[in-house]
Scaffold this active site. Structure first.
Site, short mmCIF file in Angstrom:
data_model
loop_
_atom_site.label_atom_id
_atom_site.label_comp_id
_atom_site.label_asym_id
_atom_site.label_seq_id
_atom_site.Cartn_x
_atom_site.Cartn_y
_atom_site.Cartn_z
N HIS A 49 111.26 71.46 45.48
CA HIS A 49 112.09 70.49 46.16
C HIS A 49 112.99 71.19 47.17
O HIS A 49 113.03 72.43 47.25
CB HIS A 49 112.93 69.71 45.15
CG HIS A 49 112.11 68.81 44.26
ND1 HIS A 49 112.68 68.01 43.30
CD2 HIS A 49 110.77 68.59 44.20
CE1 HIS A 49 111.73 67.34 42.67
NE2 HIS A 49 110.57 67.67 43.20
N GLU A 51 116.21 71.66 47.41
CA GLU A 51 117.24 72.57 46.90
C GLU A 51 116.66 73.94 46.55
O GLU A 51 117.27 74.98 46.84
CB GLU A 51 117.91 71.96 45.66
CG GLU A 51 118.61 70.64 45.91
CD GLU A 51 117.71 69.43 45.69
OE1 GLU A 51 118.22 68.37 45.30
OE2 GLU A 51 116.48 69.54 45.90
N ARG A 186 100.37 55.99 60.49
CA ARG A 186 99.44 56.11 59.37
C ARG A 186 99.77 57.34 58.53
O ARG A 186 99.79 57.28 57.30
CB ARG A 186 98.00 56.26 59.88
CG ARG A 186 97.34 55.04 60.44
CD ARG A 186 95.92 55.40 60.88
NE ARG A 186 95.28 54.34 61.64
CZ ARG A 186 94.10 54.47 62.25
NH1 ARG A 186 93.46 55.64 62.18
NH2 ARG A 186 93.58 53.46 62.91
N LEU A 206 89.99 55.09 59.89
CA LEU A 206 91.37 54.78 59.48
C LEU A 206 92.07 55.98 58.85
O LEU A 206 92.79 55.85 57.87
CB LEU A 206 91.40 53.57 58.53
CG LEU A 206 91.09 52.22 59.18
CD1 LEU A 206 90.99 51.13 58.14
CD2 LEU A 206 92.13 51.87 60.24
N LEU A 298 93.33 38.46 56.93
CA LEU A 298 94.02 39.18 55.87
C LEU A 298 95.50 39.33 56.22
O LEU A 298 96.37 39.20 55.33
CB LEU A 298 93.38 40.55 55.65
CG LEU A 298 94.00 41.42 54.55
CD1 LEU A 298 94.10 40.67 53.23
CD2 LEU A 298 93.20 42.71 54.37
#
Length: 365
Positions: A49, A51, A186, A206, A298
């Site tokens: 992470h 930190e 995306r 895509l 959709l």
């Protein structure tokens, strides 16, 4: 907001395409003299992470962090997940103060990190940069609080709202800059959703091939009758594919699973895919941001069921007349039935215009 918090937010932004399903977090460590001695941002899921990266950065450059202040854009984690608790690492390193932008909405953390820091004698300040951190991680907050992803619908249209000619032709209404920008949106999402109509008509990949990213978003396909061809271009290597269907076709399901897809049987009472249940299921699958690129039918169904949080609309400087619109829903009988939106951004992208419009009130969670 201090310059140090602003720097931490810039570091968090570096993780835009990388950290999902974890939040995008930045950390800056400042010694008692006011000098930055360490900085870092959250790595890919399973990696360190922000930190930890900042502490490592200080160590690698030979700087002491004893008595230092850590500026971090999200509450340091307090639980053992894919990595160890960041709050313990800060305490053990000798950090005496933590300035955090906002509390972590994850129920496994949610104030526990601050409590452990204070119990260890670390001074804690919360609030600077909160709006920026939350906005950068709106999908993560949505999944943690609402248990569903933040759903962003992308549309490319002419100025008169046409997304395709009556023949179905739609490539390309907007210019290359807008298309590249769409790939960036995306890339920041956990998953891209489309419908079987788009797949059969255009056979799209895509993916986010026009931006530099080492993490491709998953692909979600709404395919009620399992019509997707086994050689469809959407089966990109090293990308998760989820196909939601409303029929049980064992042979087709096995064939799709052999291609690496996960097939989910999720019918509603009308023989179609239960879209609301699908969005909840995607939340369980750690999808923070769901990026929709689908056809007008959709799109209309998603709006009708109240599942869309935000619209990302590219408008080209041209008029196309008759054709397909952005979405099919209604008809409404009164103007008061309109879906209220708040414009949050308006930008020029190449020769086109990009609009961000948020469904009014949907970010209040």
């Amino acid at each position: 907001m201090s310059n140090f918090t602003a720097a931490a937010l810039r570091l968090a932004l570096e993780g835009l395409y990388r950290t999902s399903p974890n939040p995008r977090v930045g950390c800056v460590i400042v010694d008692p003299s006011g000098a930055i001695v360490g900085q870092g941002s959250t790595q890919r899921a399973g990696g360190p992470h922000a930190e930890i990266m900042a502490l490592r950065d200080a160590h690698e450059h030979g700087y002491s962090v004893i008595g230092a202040t850590a500026y971090v854009t999200l509450e340091p984690c307090s639980h053992q997940g894919r990595t160890g608790p960041c709050c313990d690492a800060l305490v053990n390193a000798g950090i005496v103060k933590v300035v955090a932008s906002i509390a972590d909405p994850n129920p496994l953390v949610s104030g526990r990190g601050f409590a452990r820091l204070r119990a260890a004698g670390v001074q804690v300040e919360v609030g600077p940069g909160a709006e920026g951190s939350r906005e950068l991680n709106l999908g993560f907050f949505s999944r943690m609080v609402r248990k569903t992803p933040w759903v962003r619908m992308k549309v490319a249209a002419s100025l008169d709202g046409v997304t395709a000619l009556p023949s179905g032709a739609s490539q390309w209404i907007t210019g290359p800059d807008a298309r590249a920008d769409g790939h960036a949106w995306r890339a920041r999402a956990c998953a891209v959703l489309t419908g079987i109509g788009t797949v059969l008509a255009d056979d799209p990949r895509l993916d986010a091939r026009e931006v530099q990213t080492d993490r491709q978003p998953a692909l979600v396909l709404v395919d009620s009758a399992l019509q997707v061809p086994l050689d469809a271009s959407l089966f990109v290597a090293d990308r998760a594919v989820y196909i939601y269907t409303s029929i049980e076709n064992d042979s087709k399901m096995h064939a799709l699973e052999a291609r690496g897809a996960t097939v989910v049987f999720m019918p509603n009472g009308r023989g179609k895919v239960d879209l609301a249940a699908m969005v909840r299921d995607l939340g369980c699958r750690e999808i923070n941001e769901l990026h929709v690129e689908a056809g007008y039918k959709l799109n209309g169904s998603l709006v009708r069921e109240g599942l869309v949080d935000e619209l990302l609309v590219y408008l080209a400087p041209k008029l196309l007349g008759e054709g397909y619109g952005m979405l099919q829903w209604g008809p409404l009988t009164e103007l008061s039935q309109a879906l209220a939106l708040d414009f949050t951004a308006l930008d020029r992208v190449g020769s086109d215009v990009r609009l961000l419009a948020r469904v009014a009130g949907r970010d209040r969670f």
